[in-house]
Design an enzyme around this catalytic site. Structure first.
Site, short mmCIF file in Angstrom:
data_model
loop_
_atom_site.label_atom_id
_atom_site.label_comp_id
_atom_site.label_asym_id
_atom_site.label_seq_id
_atom_site.Cartn_x
_atom_site.Cartn_y
_atom_site.Cartn_z
N LYS A 281 0.86 -1.19 0.00
CA LYS A 281 0.00 0.00 0.00
C LYS A 281 0.90 1.24 0.00
O LYS A 281 1.81 1.36 0.83
CB LYS A 281 -0.86 -0.04 1.25
CG LYS A 281 -2.17 0.69 1.16
CD LYS A 281 -2.94 0.44 2.46
CE LYS A 281 -4.31 0.96 2.45
NZ LYS A 281 -4.92 0.89 3.79
C1 E4P Z 1 -8.27 1.82 3.73
O1 E4P Z 1 -7.48 1.07 3.23
C2 E4P Z 1 -8.06 2.52 5.00
O2 E4P Z 1 -7.37 1.65 5.88
C3 E4P Z 1 -9.35 2.87 5.72
O3 E4P Z 1 -10.50 2.54 4.98
C4 E4P Z 1 -9.37 4.24 6.32
O4 E4P Z 1 -10.60 4.45 6.95
P1 E4P Z 1 -10.82 5.59 8.04
O5 E4P Z 1 -11.02 6.88 7.31
O6 E4P Z 1 -12.07 5.16 8.76
O7 E4P Z 1 -9.61 5.61 8.91
#
Ligand code: E4P
Length: 220
Positions: free
Chosen positions: A84
């Site tokens: 990522k």
């Molecule tokens: C996606 O890969 C992220 O880990 C996640 O959806 C972030 O979500 P949040 O805005 O609730 O932290």
């Protein structure tokens, strides 16, 4: 549609993987912090519980550092782990290098259709637009998903999947399903909210009560 779980808590991965419909897991540095566990250890354990793509995020901010971290994670972690990378110019460079080596990349922190398309051009396997964080600013995060899906319709050769992230409630999911979004990552509580319906519970209660009568009458 692929259903991913957004967590680094092993018990949650076990619970949802047992349902038989889990296609992958996403983690990020904040979720790793919340788990209180060692990053690589926890990602390895998740990867053993779910055979789909498991996103592990780099923390370097320059392309060379991201590539180095990505290669190290790929060398040390199970095969189904993908890398990522945040959506920045350095992130694009790193995505190009890693995807060029056949490594799956999930480009994260996407807040515009242009960022999504540029990430796809760099070879991303997934692009992750964050719905809830846009909602938090007073705008509608679903507008971004619609813009990205419309863009994807204009360029049918794009192989990159749109991974809806930062999902905060069931309506986000329902709208994603209706737009044909390829993948969505949700916290455990959203999985549970989506499967729950009071009429299902009420129906089961009714059937159970009537079946007890059938048994009582000796007709089971
Ligand atoms: C996606 O890969 C992220 O880990 C996640 O959806 C972030 O979500 P949040 O805005 O609730 O932290």
């Amino acid at each position: 549609m692929e259903f991913f779980l957004d967590t680094a808590i092993i018990e949650e991965v076990k619970e949802i993987a047992d349902w038989g419909i889990l296609d992958g897991v996403t983690t990020n540095p904040s979720l790793i912090k919340k788990s209180g566990r060692d990053f690589k250890q926890v990602v390895s354990e998740i990867a053993a519980l779910c055979s789909g793509p498991i996103s592990a995020e780099v923390t370097a901010l320059d392309a060379a550092g991201m590539v180095e971290e990505g290669l190290q994670l790929k060398a040390e972690l199970p095969e189904n782990v993908i890398i990522k990378i945040p959506c920045t110019p350095e992130g694009l460079k790193a995505t190009k290098v890693l995807s060029g080596q056949g490594i799956g990349v999930n480009v994260t922190l996407i807040f515009s259709a242009s960022q999504a398309l540029m990430s796809a051009k760099a070879g991303a396997m997934y692009v992750s637009p964050f719905i809830g964080r846009i909602d938090d600013t007073g705008a509608d995060g679903m507008d971004l998903i619609a813009e990205i899906m419309n863009t994807w319709d204009n360029y049918p050769d794009i192989e990159t999947k749109v991974l809806a992230a930062s999902i905060r409630h069931p309506m986000h999911m329902l709208q994603c399903m209706q737009m044909g979004v390829h993948t969505a990552t949700m916290p455990t509580k959203i999985f549970k909210m989506l499967i729950k319906h009071p009429l299902t519970d009420k129906g089961i209660d009714g059937f159970m009560a009537d079946w007890a009568e059938v048994e009582k009458a000796g007709n089971a």
